[in-house]
Design a protein around this motif. Sequence first.
Motif, PDB file in Angstrom:
ATOM      1  N   LEU A  39       0.850  -1.185   0.000  1.00  9.85           N
ATOM      2  CA  LEU A  39       0.000   0.000   0.000  1.00  9.85           C
ATOM      3  C   LEU A  39       0.888   1.238   0.000  1.00  9.85           C
ATOM      4  N   ASN A  40       0.644   2.127  -0.959  1.00  7.16           N
ATOM      5  CA  ASN A  40       1.369   3.388  -1.008  1.00  7.16           C
ATOM      6  C   ASN A  40       0.383   4.535  -1.141  1.00  7.16           C
ATOM      7  N   SER A  41       0.889   5.750  -1.162  1.00  8.06           N
ATOM      8  CA  SER A  41       0.016   6.926  -1.214  1.00  8.06           C
ATOM      9  C   SER A  41      -0.830   6.962  -2.474  1.00  8.06           C
ATOM     10  N   ALA A  42      -0.261   6.592  -3.600  1.00 11.43           N
ATOM     11  CA  ALA A  42      -1.006   6.624  -4.862  1.00 11.43           C
ATOM     12  C   ALA A  42      -2.164   5.625  -4.839  1.00 11.43           C
ATOM     13  N   ALA A  43      -1.908   4.417  -4.349  1.00 13.54           N
ATOM     14  CA  ALA A  43      -2.973   3.412  -4.276  1.00 13.54           C
ATOM     15  C   ALA A  43      -4.056   3.855  -3.296  1.00 13.54           C
ATOM     16  N   LEU A  44      -3.662   4.477  -2.225  1.00 13.93           N
ATOM     17  CA  LEU A  44      -4.616   4.973  -1.237  1.00 13.93           C
ATOM     18  C   LEU A  44      -5.514   6.051  -1.845  1.00 13.93           C
ATOM     19  N   LEU A  45      -4.919   6.986  -2.566  1.00 15.78           N
ATOM     20  CA  LEU A  45      -5.707   8.042  -3.214  1.00 15.78           C
ATOM     21  C   LEU A  45      -6.647   7.479  -4.274  1.00 15.78           C
ATOM     22  N   ARG A  46      -6.173   6.490  -5.049  1.00 17.86           N
ATOM     23  CA  ARG A  46      -7.044   5.855  -6.048  1.00 17.86           C
ATOM     24  C   ARG A  46      -8.245   5.195  -5.377  1.00 17.86           C
ATOM     25  N   GLY A  47      -7.999   4.501  -4.261  1.00 16.47           N
ATOM     26  CA  GLY A  47      -9.088   3.855  -3.539  1.00 16.47           C
ATOM     27  C   GLY A  47     -10.088   4.846  -2.971  1.00 16.47           C
ATOM     28  N   ILE A  48      -9.598   5.943  -2.428  1.00 18.62           N
ATOM     29  CA  ILE A  48     -10.487   6.974  -1.869  1.00 18.62           C
ATOM     30  C   ILE A  48     -11.300   7.625  -2.976  1.00 18.62           C
ATOM     31  N   ARG A  49     -10.642   7.968  -4.084  1.00 18.40           N
ATOM     32  CA  ARG A  49     -11.366   8.587  -5.209  1.00 18.40           C
ATOM     33  C   ARG A  49     -12.431   7.640  -5.771  1.00 18.40           C
ATOM     34  N   ALA A  50     -12.100   6.362  -5.867  1.00 20.77           N
ATOM     35  CA  ALA A  50     -13.064   5.389  -6.382  1.00 20.77           C
ATOM     36  C   ALA A  50     -14.266   5.271  -5.450  1.00 20.77           C
ATOM     37  N   GLU A  51     -14.019   5.286  -4.142  1.00 19.11           N
ATOM     38  CA  GLU A  51     -15.125   5.177  -3.181  1.00 19.11           C
ATOM     39  C   GLU A  51     -15.986   6.429  -3.181  1.00 19.11           C
ATOM     40  N   VAL A  52     -15.367   7.607  -3.290  1.00 19.12           N
ATOM     41  CA  VAL A  52     -16.145   8.855  -3.372  1.00 19.12           C
ATOM     42  C   VAL A  52     -16.998   8.845  -4.632  1.00 19.12           C
ATOM     43  N   THR A  53     -16.439   8.410  -5.745  1.00 22.99           N
ATOM     44  CA  THR A  53     -17.204   8.330  -6.993  1.00 22.99           C
ATOM     45  C   THR A  53     -18.335   7.317  -6.882  1.00 22.99           C
ATOM     46  N   ASN A  54     -18.066   6.200  -6.233  1.00 26.34           N
ATOM     47  CA  ASN A  54     -19.086   5.171  -6.040  1.00 26.34           C
ATOM     48  C   ASN A  54     -20.243   5.697  -5.192  1.00 26.34           C
ATOM     49  N   LEU A  55     -19.932   6.448  -4.134  1.00 20.16           N
ATOM     50  CA  LEU A  55     -20.970   6.933  -3.230  1.00 20.16           C
ATOM     51  C   LEU A  55     -21.689   8.176  -3.734  1.00 20.16           C
ATOM     52  N   PHE A  56     -20.936   9.136  -4.307  1.00 23.23           N
ATOM     53  CA  PHE A  56     -21.502  10.440  -4.634  1.00 23.23           C
ATOM     54  C   PHE A  56     -21.529  10.751  -6.122  1.00 23.23           C
ATOM     55  N   GLY A  57     -21.072   9.837  -6.953  1.00 20.96           N
ATOM     56  CA  GLY A  57     -21.145  10.017  -8.398  1.00 20.96           C
ATOM     57  C   GLY A  57     -20.274  11.150  -8.906  1.00 20.96           C
ATOM     58  N   ASP A  58     -20.761  11.813  -9.944  1.00 25.69           N
ATOM     59  CA  ASP A  58     -20.002  12.894 -10.582  1.00 25.69           C
ATOM     60  C   ASP A  58     -19.808  14.077  -9.644  1.00 25.69           C
ATOM     61  N   TYR A  59     -20.794  14.348  -8.803  1.00 24.06           N
ATOM     62  CA  TYR A  59     -20.663  15.459  -7.851  1.00 24.06           C
ATOM     63  C   TYR A  59     -19.475  15.237  -6.913  1.00 24.06           C
ATOM     64  N   GLY A  60     -19.396  14.057  -6.328  1.00 27.51           N
ATOM     65  CA  GLY A  60     -18.302  13.755  -5.411  1.00 27.51           C
ATOM     66  C   GLY A  60     -16.964  13.726  -6.112  1.00 27.51           C
ATOM     67  N   ASN A  68      -6.953  19.059  -4.770  1.00 23.70           N
ATOM     68  CA  ASN A  68      -7.192  19.400  -3.364  1.00 23.70           C
ATOM     69  C   ASN A  68      -7.260  18.178  -2.454  1.00 23.70           C
ATOM     70  N   LEU A  69      -6.956  16.994  -2.957  1.00 24.29           N
ATOM     71  CA  LEU A  69      -6.882  15.793  -2.135  1.00 24.29           C
ATOM     72  C   LEU A  69      -5.471  15.245  -2.224  1.00 24.29           C
ATOM     73  N   GLY A  70      -4.831  15.084  -1.078  1.00 21.19           N
ATOM     74  CA  GLY A  70      -3.463  14.573  -1.087  1.00 21.19           C
ATOM     75  C   GLY A  70      -3.106  13.901   0.220  1.00 21.19           C
ATOM     76  N   VAL A  71      -2.204  12.950   0.137  1.00 13.33           N
ATOM     77  CA  VAL A  71      -1.679  12.274   1.324  1.00 13.33           C
ATOM     78  C   VAL A  71      -0.428  13.033   1.740  1.00 13.33           C
ATOM     79  N   LYS A  72      -0.448  13.619   2.924  1.00 15.46           N
ATOM     80  CA  LYS A  72       0.692  14.384   3.426  1.00 15.46           C
ATOM     81  C   LYS A  72       1.667  13.510   4.212  1.00 15.46           C
ATOM     82  N   TYR A  73       1.175  12.436   4.806  1.00 10.37           N
ATOM     83  CA  TYR A  73       2.013  11.556   5.616  1.00 10.37           C
ATOM     84  C   TYR A  73       1.403  10.167   5.584  1.00 10.37           C
ATOM     85  N   PHE A  74       2.244   9.145   5.461  1.00  8.15           N
ATOM     86  CA  PHE A  74       1.758   7.768   5.497  1.00  8.15           C
ATOM     87  C   PHE A  74       2.803   6.904   6.189  1.00  8.15           C
TER      88      PHE A  74
END
Length: 189
Positions: A39-60, A68-74
Motif C-alpha cells: 500500500l502506497n500513497s497513490a494506491a490509497l488516493l485511487r481507492g479513496i477517489r473510487a469510493e467517493v465516486t461510487n458513493l456520490f457520483g459525478d458530484y463527489g 485538493n486531495l493529497g496524502v501528506k504523511y503515510f
Amino acid sequence: MVRIKERYLLVKILYPNELGSRPDLPDVVVINQPTTDQLNSAALLRGIRAEVTNLFGDYGSGAIEGGNLGVKYFSHATSTFILRISRSSYRLVWTALTFMNSIPIKNGKPCVFRVVHVSGTMRKVEEEAIRRARDLIFTAQNDQKEKTDDPLSNMFRKSERSQPDVAMADLLSVEDDDSDVEMGEIVDD
C-alpha cells in the motif's frame, strides 16, 4: 489575497477481523498492526477517489478533483496517514473512508479506516498523531502485563497507570479542532 482553507484528516487503519487470532499478543497490538508495504500513497488516493465516486457520483468526483486531495504523511508501521482536503469537501472523503472495508490493493485485507482527528492545521494533526502513538504504546505495554482470556474486557477496560488513563475507546475516539461556529453550524448548548 485569498487564503485556501483546508482540513487535515488523521486516519488510522484498524484490523478488527484479526482480533483473537494471535493469543500471544495484546488485542490492541493485533488491531493496530502494521500495514502491508504494497500500500502506497497513490494506491490509497485511487481507492479513496473510487469510493467517493461510487458513493456520490459525478458530484463527489468533481468535488475532490483539482489537486485538493493529497496524502501528506503515510506510515506503514503505525498504519496511520494524514489527508489534506479542501474544507468544503472533507465530509465527502470522511464518508468514503467510513465505507471502505479493505486495503485498496489487489487481494487487500479487510480493515476499517477510522478518522480519529480533524484539524485546520498540519501541526495540530501531527501533534495528535504523536500523542496517539505514545498512548498506544503505553496501552500495549499495560495489556501485555494484565492480559486476560476475554478479548472484549481487554478492549474496553481502562489502563491503570500513573499517567492519564487511556482506554481503547479513547484511542478510537474522534476529535475535531474546528469550532462549530467557524463551520457555519448551529451549536445547541
